[in-house]
Design a protein around this motif. Sequence first.
Motif, PDB file in Angstrom:
ATOM      1  N   ARG A 139      39.949  35.417  34.704  1.00 26.95           N
ATOM      2  CA  ARG A 139      39.368  36.232  33.633  1.00 26.95           C
ATOM      3  C   ARG A 139      37.831  36.198  33.631  1.00 26.95           C
ATOM      4  O   ARG A 139      37.185  36.971  32.916  1.00 26.95           O
ATOM      5  CB  ARG A 139      39.901  35.765  32.288  1.00 26.95           C
ATOM      6  N   SER A 140      37.229  35.305  34.439  1.00 26.32           N
ATOM      7  CA  SER A 140      35.763  35.218  34.485  1.00 26.32           C
ATOM      8  C   SER A 140      35.123  36.486  35.052  1.00 26.32           C
ATOM      9  O   SER A 140      33.964  36.785  34.745  1.00 26.32           O
ATOM     10  CB  SER A 140      35.333  34.008  35.321  1.00 26.32           C
ATOM     11  N   ALA A 141      35.886  37.238  35.869  1.00 22.37           N
ATOM     12  CA  ALA A 141      35.323  38.483  36.396  1.00 22.37           C
ATOM     13  C   ALA A 141      35.060  39.465  35.263  1.00 22.37           C
ATOM     14  O   ALA A 141      34.020  40.143  35.222  1.00 22.37           O
ATOM     15  CB  ALA A 141      36.277  39.087  37.423  1.00 22.37           C
ATOM     16  N   GLY A 142      35.993  39.567  34.311  1.00 23.60           N
ATOM     17  CA  GLY A 142      35.780  40.442  33.162  1.00 23.60           C
ATOM     18  C   GLY A 142      34.648  39.962  32.284  1.00 23.60           C
ATOM     19  O   GLY A 142      33.849  40.755  31.775  1.00 23.60           O
TER      20      GLY A 142
ATOM     21  N   THR B 284      25.985  47.394  39.254  1.00 27.18           N
ATOM     22  CA  THR B 284      25.859  45.947  39.105  1.00 27.18           C
ATOM     23  C   THR B 284      27.150  45.330  38.556  1.00 27.18           C
ATOM     24  O   THR B 284      27.575  44.250  39.000  1.00 27.18           O
ATOM     25  CB  THR B 284      24.679  45.606  38.184  1.00 27.18           C
ATOM     26  N   GLU B 285      27.771  45.996  37.598  1.00 25.27           N
ATOM     27  CA  GLU B 285      29.059  45.505  37.099  1.00 25.27           C
ATOM     28  C   GLU B 285      30.065  45.344  38.236  1.00 25.27           C
ATOM     29  O   GLU B 285      30.775  44.329  38.325  1.00 25.27           O
ATOM     30  CB  GLU B 285      29.626  46.490  36.069  1.00 25.27           C
ATOM     31  N   LEU B 286      30.122  46.352  39.111  1.00 29.85           N
ATOM     32  CA  LEU B 286      31.091  46.333  40.211  1.00 29.85           C
ATOM     33  C   LEU B 286      30.829  45.168  41.154  1.00 29.85           C
ATOM     34  O   LEU B 286      31.743  44.386  41.466  1.00 29.85           O
ATOM     35  CB  LEU B 286      31.044  47.658  40.970  1.00 29.85           C
ATOM     36  N   VAL B 287      29.585  45.024  41.626  1.00 30.15           N
ATOM     37  CA  VAL B 287      29.316  43.999  42.637  1.00 30.15           C
ATOM     38  C   VAL B 287      29.417  42.595  42.046  1.00 30.15           C
ATOM     39  O   VAL B 287      29.901  41.667  42.707  1.00 30.15           O
ATOM     40  CB  VAL B 287      27.933  44.217  43.305  1.00 30.15           C
ATOM     41  N   VAL B 288      29.001  42.416  40.787  1.00 26.54           N
ATOM     42  CA  VAL B 288      29.112  41.098  40.162  1.00 26.54           C
ATOM     43  C   VAL B 288      30.575  40.732  39.962  1.00 26.54           C
ATOM     44  O   VAL B 288      30.997  39.580  40.203  1.00 26.54           O
ATOM     45  CB  VAL B 288      28.343  41.062  38.828  1.00 26.54           C
ATOM     46  N   SER B 289      31.375  41.695  39.545  1.00 24.04           N
ATOM     47  CA  SER B 289      32.808  41.439  39.369  1.00 24.04           C
ATOM     48  C   SER B 289      33.441  40.990  40.678  1.00 24.04           C
ATOM     49  O   SER B 289      34.241  40.037  40.709  1.00 24.04           O
ATOM     50  CB  SER B 289      33.493  42.707  38.856  1.00 24.04           C
ATOM     51  N   GLU B 290      33.061  41.632  41.781  1.00 23.77           N
ATOM     52  CA  GLU B 290      33.618  41.257  43.081  1.00 23.77           C
ATOM     53  C   GLU B 290      33.115  39.890  43.530  1.00 23.77           C
ATOM     54  O   GLU B 290      33.853  39.108  44.139  1.00 23.77           O
ATOM     55  CB  GLU B 290      33.286  42.332  44.118  1.00 23.77           C
ATOM     56  N   LEU B 291      31.844  39.590  43.263  1.00 21.74           N
ATOM     57  CA  LEU B 291      31.315  38.274  43.629  1.00 21.74           C
ATOM     58  C   LEU B 291      32.056  37.162  42.898  1.00 21.74           C
ATOM     59  O   LEU B 291      32.425  36.130  43.487  1.00 21.74           O
ATOM     60  CB  LEU B 291      29.817  38.202  43.305  1.00 21.74           C
ATOM     61  N   VAL B 292      32.266  37.331  41.592  1.00 16.44           N
ATOM     62  CA  VAL B 292      32.945  36.308  40.812  1.00 16.44           C
ATOM     63  C   VAL B 292      34.406  36.186  41.232  1.00 16.44           C
ATOM     64  O   VAL B 292      34.946  35.073  41.395  1.00 16.44           O
ATOM     65  CB  VAL B 292      32.821  36.620  39.305  1.00 16.44           C
ATOM     66  N   ALA B 293      35.068  37.328  41.444  1.00 14.95           N
ATOM     67  CA  ALA B 293      36.470  37.286  41.867  1.00 14.95           C
ATOM     68  C   ALA B 293      36.609  36.600  43.213  1.00 14.95           C
ATOM     69  O   ALA B 293      37.561  35.830  43.446  1.00 14.95           O
ATOM     70  CB  ALA B 293      37.030  38.706  41.928  1.00 14.95           C
ATOM     71  N   ASN B 294      35.668  36.840  44.106  1.00 17.26           N
ATOM     72  CA  ASN B 294      35.701  36.206  45.420  1.00 17.26           C
ATOM     73  C   ASN B 294      35.535  34.694  45.298  1.00 17.26           C
ATOM     74  O   ASN B 294      36.179  33.914  46.014  1.00 17.26           O
ATOM     75  CB  ASN B 294      34.602  36.804  46.305  1.00 17.26           C
ATOM     76  N   ALA B 295      34.648  34.256  44.381  1.00 16.00           N
ATOM     77  CA  ALA B 295      34.441  32.821  44.182  1.00 16.00           C
ATOM     78  C   ALA B 295      35.696  32.160  43.617  1.00 16.00           C
ATOM     79  O   ALA B 295      36.066  31.042  44.013  1.00 16.00           O
ATOM     80  CB  ALA B 295      33.255  32.592  43.254  1.00 16.00           C
TER      81      ALA B 295
ATOM     82  N   PRO C  92      32.969  24.442  39.405  1.00 12.75           N
ATOM     83  CA  PRO C  92      32.722  25.544  38.484  1.00 12.75           C
ATOM     84  C   PRO C  92      31.889  26.664  39.109  1.00 12.75           C
ATOM     85  O   PRO C  92      31.399  26.524  40.234  1.00 12.75           O
ATOM     86  CB  PRO C  92      31.957  24.884  37.344  1.00 12.75           C
ATOM     87  N   ILE C  93      31.713  27.766  38.384  1.00 11.36           N
ATOM     88  CA  ILE C  93      31.006  28.949  38.875  1.00 11.36           C
ATOM     89  C   ILE C  93      29.778  29.191  38.008  1.00 11.36           C
ATOM     90  O   ILE C  93      29.844  29.013  36.783  1.00 11.36           O
ATOM     91  CB  ILE C  93      31.929  30.182  38.845  1.00 11.36           C
ATOM     92  N   GLU C  94      28.694  29.603  38.641  1.00 10.66           N
ATOM     93  CA  GLU C  94      27.489  29.971  37.889  1.00 10.66           C
ATOM     94  C   GLU C  94      27.065  31.373  38.306  1.00 10.66           C
ATOM     95  O   GLU C  94      26.982  31.687  39.506  1.00 10.66           O
ATOM     96  CB  GLU C  94      26.346  28.991  38.145  1.00 10.66           C
ATOM     97  N   LEU C  95      26.773  32.217  37.337  1.00 13.77           N
ATOM     98  CA  LEU C  95      26.292  33.585  37.570  1.00 13.77           C
ATOM     99  C   LEU C  95      24.832  33.678  37.163  1.00 13.77           C
ATOM    100  O   LEU C  95      24.445  33.197  36.087  1.00 13.77           O
ATOM    101  CB  LEU C  95      27.127  34.579  36.749  1.00 13.77           C
ATOM    102  N   ARG C  96      24.012  34.320  38.035  1.00 15.62           N
ATOM    103  CA  ARG C  96      22.580  34.471  37.750  1.00 15.62           C
ATOM    104  C   ARG C  96      22.154  35.903  37.998  1.00 15.62           C
ATOM    105  O   ARG C  96      22.589  36.532  38.977  1.00 15.62           O
ATOM    106  CB  ARG C  96      21.738  33.547  38.638  1.00 15.62           C
ATOM    107  N   LEU C  97      21.275  36.418  37.150  1.00 15.95           N
ATOM    108  CA  LEU C  97      20.616  37.712  37.348  1.00 15.95           C
ATOM    109  C   LEU C  97      19.114  37.480  37.322  1.00 15.95           C
ATOM    110  O   LEU C  97      18.594  36.808  36.415  1.00 15.95           O
ATOM    111  CB  LEU C  97      20.997  38.705  36.243  1.00 15.95           C
TER     112      LEU C  97
END
Length: 572
Positions: free
Chosen positions: A463-466, A488-499, A506-511
């Motif tokens: 659910r972290s992709a959403g 950006t929504e699309l590519v970030v969603s794919e990056l998180v899903a891939n992780a 754990p996972i960290e997202l940065r912009l």
Amino acid sequence: MTADFVVDPGSPEQRRLSSPATVEEQLSLLNEASRRIGSTLDLRQTARELMEVAVPRFADVAGVAVHDRVVSEGEYPGRTADGTATVRRIAVGATGRAAGYRPAFPLDEVTTYPAWSPYTRCIATAQTILYPRMDVGTAREIALSWKRDVKISLLEDASILIVPLSARGRVLGFVVFTRMPDSPAFHEKDVALAEELAGRTALCLDNARLYDRERRTALTLQSSLLPADLPAPPGLEIASRYLPASDLTGVGGDWYDVIPLPGHRVALVVGDVMGHGTRAAATMGQLRTAARTLAGLDLTPKEVLFRLNRMTQDLDATQIATCVYATYDPITHTCAIGRAGHVPPILLGPDGGTELIELPPGLPLGIGGQAFEMRELTLPTGSVLTFYTDGLVESRDRDLDSGIRDLRRVLECSYQDLEDLCDATIATQRPPHERDDIALLLARVRDLSPAEFASWALPFEARSAGEARRLVRTTLRSWGQTGVLDTTELVVSELVANAVNHGTGPIELRLLRGSTLLCEVADRSPQPPAMWRPDLDDEAGRGLNLINRFSYRWGSRPTSTGKIVWCEVRLP
């Protein structure tokens, strides 16, 4: 003597020669000419030295004019279609009683003489022209050819010798010797003495021309290879200076560069090719290009230096260079530095104190095949990294350690503006003829603002992709970047899903907003992502293909705890 006027000192040694000069007088004058003319490799100074020798002993007034292109470019001009000659007056000398000549023949004036004029004929034929006494008709024609007010009386009835400045089979210009109407006229026997003076001067002038052309070529090559405009990387304030030495032996291979890296990180480079002249500048250009190419591979400083070392040996086994190479991450404030025989960088702390950054010096590039070492450190906000070449801290009368101490004292002065700090550092240097060329690069660390950086920790679950898409929408709207929201929504969603699917939490997202929008996802798995082409009936494997399709560029890099997968989206 002023810049364009020789005052008659009236000493016995400066008395007028006989007309024609006796053998003893000629030998005395030529001996003085040999001693005084050509003391420097400077066109104007050499011409002035001829004035000092010739006035007043040989003439009341004298002037040197050379092809304008010789002065401006160090090259001889081609033959003009109309036969004219464009020359620049680079020296004028006159006795005190000939003061009227000074405003009539200003220094540094560029004049185009018609083909019929005696000056042009002197250049074209390489022959001396003698006017024992200039008649009024010739004086009027010459005065009118200048197309400005020149008193005909200055030329009428004057005795004038126009002598070519010939060297190595080419004519650089001419020298005019003038005796006033109340002085003895030039004799035909004076022509040989005038030609000997002009010949010695011409050879020195041509040496100065060749020297200046070589130095100009080296400086042009060197400066053209330095960055015209430095980028403004996120989290850093950059200032730089390059100061060439004045003589050819000091024109070396100093360079600096600021290279953007993937993930809005940056590489800072300062180097110095040992040796001088065009060859060193050319080698510098090759190494700078190689460093930029290697930086694009996202290598560590020690890996870049190792490959630069091999390239230096391949380029020219006789050339060696020193270099310091650093990478900086504006998100973590982490700086990795390596050096190859270069002077140590200095860190100016936010409290105003300085310290040498201790790291193994390594051997210069081009020597051996040893591995290089590097050091990683976290830079505090407000600190200033200082990279420089040895020309800034070392000279004939100052050893390296003393120079570094002096530099640290300057850096410790309270300069809030980096440009002011650069100016203050350069202002402490010796005159150009007493030092090598200098490269200086300063980088001040600053915190990223909420308007350019945001990060979140995400749970290691699907659910972290959403949640990542929601965070991206909120942040980009607050930044006013709705134009790239969907991408950006699309590519970030794919990056998180891939992780989540292939990594470890754990996972960290940065912009990070800079020249592009950087999106990073960090996880604890060291395994780099691999893009492959899925079959039509495959249910997975399309994430990296979508990222590759919709982002400007993407990649991954290892970290001490795993890896970061990143992509950049172009901003409108």
